[in-house]
Design a protein around this motif. Structure first.
Motif, mmCIF file in Angstrom:
data_model
loop_
_atom_site.group_PDB
_atom_site.id
_atom_site.type_symbol
_atom_site.label_atom_id
_atom_site.label_comp_id
_atom_site.label_asym_id
_atom_site.label_seq_id
_atom_site.Cartn_x
_atom_site.Cartn_y
_atom_site.Cartn_z
ATOM 1 N N ASP A 53 -2.216 39.693 -4.292
ATOM 2 C CA ASP A 53 -1.508 40.789 -4.942
ATOM 3 C C ASP A 53 -2.216 42.112 -4.656
ATOM 4 O O ASP A 53 -3.448 42.206 -4.744
ATOM 5 N N GLY A 54 -1.444 43.110 -4.324
ATOM 6 C CA GLY A 54 -2.007 44.436 -4.099
ATOM 7 C C GLY A 54 -2.445 44.704 -2.683
ATOM 8 O O GLY A 54 -2.864 45.823 -2.365
ATOM 9 N N ASP A 55 -2.374 43.694 -1.798
ATOM 10 C CA ASP A 55 -2.743 43.926 -0.402
ATOM 11 C C ASP A 55 -1.845 45.004 0.202
ATOM 12 O O ASP A 55 -0.621 44.975 0.028
ATOM 13 N N ARG A 56 -2.455 45.928 0.902
ATOM 14 C CA ARG A 56 -1.677 47.012 1.505
ATOM 15 C C ARG A 56 -1.112 46.631 2.859
ATOM 16 O O ARG A 56 -0.122 47.207 3.309
ATOM 17 N N GLN A 57 -1.739 45.669 3.505
ATOM 18 C CA GLN A 57 -1.273 45.230 4.802
ATOM 19 C C GLN A 57 -0.534 43.902 4.680
ATOM 20 O O GLN A 57 -0.867 43.073 3.833
ATOM 21 N N PRO A 58 0.483 43.682 5.533
ATOM 22 C CA PRO A 58 1.182 42.387 5.506
ATOM 23 C C PRO A 58 0.211 41.244 5.789
ATOM 24 O O PRO A 58 -0.756 41.411 6.542
ATOM 25 N N PRO A 59 0.396 40.087 5.191
ATOM 26 C CA PRO A 59 -0.501 38.952 5.437
ATOM 27 C C PRO A 59 -0.420 38.475 6.883
ATOM 28 O O PRO A 59 0.616 38.615 7.538
ATOM 29 N N VAL A 60 -1.527 37.933 7.367
ATOM 30 C CA VAL A 60 -1.595 37.441 8.736
ATOM 31 C C VAL A 60 -0.984 36.043 8.798
ATOM 32 O O VAL A 60 -1.318 35.164 7.997
ATOM 33 N N VAL A 61 -0.090 35.839 9.747
ATOM 34 C CA VAL A 61 0.545 34.532 9.930
ATOM 35 C C VAL A 61 -0.424 33.609 10.664
ATOM 36 O O VAL A 61 -1.060 33.995 11.641
ATOM 37 N N ARG A 62 -0.546 32.385 10.181
ATOM 38 C CA ARG A 62 -1.467 31.422 10.780
ATOM 39 C C ARG A 62 -0.726 30.122 11.063
ATOM 40 O O ARG A 62 0.337 29.850 10.512
ATOM 41 N N ASP A 63 -1.311 29.319 11.942
ATOM 42 C CA ASP A 63 -0.738 28.012 12.251
ATOM 43 C C ASP A 63 -1.061 27.011 11.140
ATOM 44 O O ASP A 63 -2.171 27.017 10.584
ATOM 45 N N VAL A 64 -0.109 26.154 10.826
ATOM 46 C CA VAL A 64 -0.278 25.119 9.807
ATOM 47 C C VAL A 64 0.244 23.807 10.379
ATOM 48 O O VAL A 64 1.288 23.783 11.042
ATOM 49 N N ASP A 65 -0.487 22.725 10.126
ATOM 50 C CA ASP A 65 -0.036 21.407 10.553
ATOM 51 C C ASP A 65 1.174 21.010 9.710
ATOM 52 O O ASP A 65 1.075 20.833 8.498
ATOM 53 N N VAL A 66 2.336 20.888 10.348
ATOM 54 C CA VAL A 66 3.567 20.583 9.624
ATOM 55 C C VAL A 66 3.429 19.299 8.818
ATOM 56 O O VAL A 66 3.923 19.190 7.687
ATOM 57 N N ALA A 67 2.742 18.304 9.392
ATOM 58 C CA ALA A 67 2.618 17.010 8.721
ATOM 59 C C ALA A 67 1.850 17.102 7.407
ATOM 60 O O ALA A 67 2.011 16.244 6.529
ATOM 61 N N SER A 68 1.016 18.136 7.251
ATOM 62 C CA SER A 68 0.201 18.252 6.038
ATOM 63 C C SER A 68 0.867 19.102 4.961
ATOM 64 O O SER A 68 0.394 19.129 3.822
ATOM 65 N N ILE A 69 1.963 19.794 5.292
ATOM 66 C CA ILE A 69 2.618 20.672 4.316
ATOM 67 C C ILE A 69 3.255 19.827 3.213
ATOM 68 O O ILE A 69 4.030 18.917 3.479
ATOM 69 N N GLY A 70 2.916 20.153 1.981
ATOM 70 C CA GLY A 70 3.430 19.368 0.864
ATOM 71 C C GLY A 70 2.844 17.978 0.786
ATOM 72 O O GLY A 70 3.401 17.093 0.125
ATOM 73 N N GLY A 71 1.689 17.763 1.433
ATOM 74 C CA GLY A 71 1.074 16.435 1.433
ATOM 75 C C GLY A 71 0.704 15.948 0.044
ATOM 76 O O GLY A 71 0.551 14.745 -0.169
ATOM 77 N N TRP A 72 0.573 16.864 -0.905
ATOM 78 C CA TRP A 72 0.241 16.477 -2.276
ATOM 79 C C TRP A 72 1.269 15.512 -2.859
ATOM 80 O O TRP A 72 0.951 14.707 -3.738
ATOM 81 N N ARG A 73 2.499 15.545 -2.338
ATOM 82 C CA ARG A 73 3.564 14.683 -2.872
ATOM 83 C C ARG A 73 3.270 13.209 -2.636
ATOM 84 O O ARG A 73 3.724 12.351 -3.396
ATOM 85 N N SER A 74 2.542 12.893 -1.577
ATOM 86 C CA SER A 74 2.189 11.503 -1.280
ATOM 87 C C SER A 74 0.698 11.252 -1.442
ATOM 88 O O SER A 74 0.191 10.199 -1.067
ATOM 89 N N GLY A 75 -0.022 12.233 -2.018
ATOM 90 C CA GLY A 75 -1.435 12.021 -2.295
ATOM 91 C C GLY A 75 -2.360 12.316 -1.144
ATOM 92 O O GLY A 75 -3.451 11.758 -1.069
ATOM 93 N N LEU A 76 -1.953 13.194 -0.221
ATOM 94 C CA LEU A 76 -2.812 13.568 0.902
ATOM 95 C C LEU A 76 -3.029 15.081 0.882
ATOM 96 O O LEU A 76 -2.076 15.854 0.933
ATOM 97 N N LEU A 77 -4.294 15.502 0.802
ATOM 98 C CA LEU A 77 -4.653 16.911 0.796
ATOM 99 C C LEU A 77 -5.494 17.198 2.037
ATOM 100 O O LEU A 77 -6.503 16.548 2.266
ATOM 101 N N VAL A 78 -5.069 18.185 2.820
ATOM 102 C CA VAL A 78 -5.745 18.512 4.079
ATOM 103 C C VAL A 78 -6.269 19.947 4.009
ATOM 104 O O VAL A 78 -5.549 20.864 3.584
#
Length: 309
Positions: free
Chosen positions: A216-241
């Protein structure tokens, strides 16, 4: 070093998948081993650590809410069934979420997971210790007050789905994405489709496999980074990466996802964690994994644990 870290994370992923009795991608596993001579040694090292952890004494699991008759799939360490039961996965109607309060405000306890189905066919999977607000007059809107949620949105060209959290506005362009709100900070990771982050201000476009961390309050847009698609939402099946995440954040995630109480000693506060964690039915195994992979020591502290350097 980064290549070794990625290989270790991949080895852990293969190990987890092979615990499923229905696993049949042995050709893919063999191909991965053949990609690099180091892969076999890394996998064997991870598997050996896993076998060693099996010998650790069990501790009583943290208190969690369990849905009666929740479906379970057996495995060697009850990986899928145990994680799902401990996580409390269940689709519920909006009217049953808060029978004695505001039905438009959904609050989950630590370690409790809920899935709500919206009238337009979209659904929201809510992690523990989270608050999500919806609006019956705005069926294509949700607000994540705190915590974490995975959004699966049915796309409509002339009626975008909007998620608000903090001072951020996330507009769907037909997608599935995970949002975390913690300590005036917002994380977004896209697993399918496209979202726009703050289209009226930052104008950041995120496609599948991309994510951001914004404060909150950042003056510059956030930097886009690469994310492993397979790990997104991994908490739903009990996997945290994680990839270089402060231990305090990992501890917060464990509390939210599994109801685990983990403290970080002052001398270990500057340590970060890189790797994958399994939310095992035996919580002592999860904390032992975290300690072993982060170079810390785990000690029981009341109903939880403390990590020391």
């Amino acid at each position: 070093m980064q290549a070794d870290t990625n290989a270790e994370a991949r080895a852990i992923e293969w190990l987890i998948r092979q615990r499923d009795p229905l696993f049949d991608d042995w050709d893919g596993f063999a191909d991965w081993l053949a990609e690099n001579p180091a892969h076999n040694a890394i996998y064997e090292s991870i598997a050996s650590l896993d076998r060693d952890l099996d010998a650790l004494p069990a501790a009583p699991p943290a208190s969690v809410v369990i849905v009666p008759d929740a479906p379970r799939r057996p495995s060697r360490r009850a990986w899928f069934g145990g994680a799902m039961a401990a996580a409390l996965v269940g689709a519920v109607s909006l009217s049953s979420l808060n029978p004695f309060g505001n039905e438009n405000r959904i609050e989950t306890a630590a370690g409790e997971h809920r899935t709500i189905a919206l009238d337009d066919g979209s659904r929201i999977e809510i992690n523990g210790a989270s608050v999500v607000e919806i609006d019956k007059d705005r069926p294509r809107f949700a607000r994540l007050e705190s915590g974490e949620a995975m959004f699966h949105v049915v796309h409509r060209d002339n009626d975008p789905f909007v998620v608000e959290t903090g001072d951020a506005r996330i507009v769907d362009l037909g997608t599935a994405f995970n949002v975390v709100r913690r300590d005036r900070q917002t994380s977004v990771a896209v697993s399918e489709g496209i979202v726009l982050y703050n289209p009226d201000r930052d104008k950041v476009r995120l496609v599948a496999g991309k994510g951001i961390e914004a404060r909150d309050g950042d003056r510059q847009p956030p930097v886009v980074r690469d994310v492993d698609v397979a790990s997104i939402g991994g908490w739903r099946s009990g996997l945290l990466v994680y990839n270089g995440t402060p231990l305090a954040v990992v501890a917060e995630d464990l509390k939210r996802t599994a109801g685990m109480q983990v403290s970080i000693a002052p001398e270990a506060a500057d340590l970060s964690f890189r790797g994958a964690l399994i939310i095992d039915k035996n919580r002592s195994r999860t904390i032992a994994d975290l300690a072993a992979l982060s170079g810390t020591r785990a000690e029981r502290q009341g109903e939880g644990w403390i990590l020391t350097r």
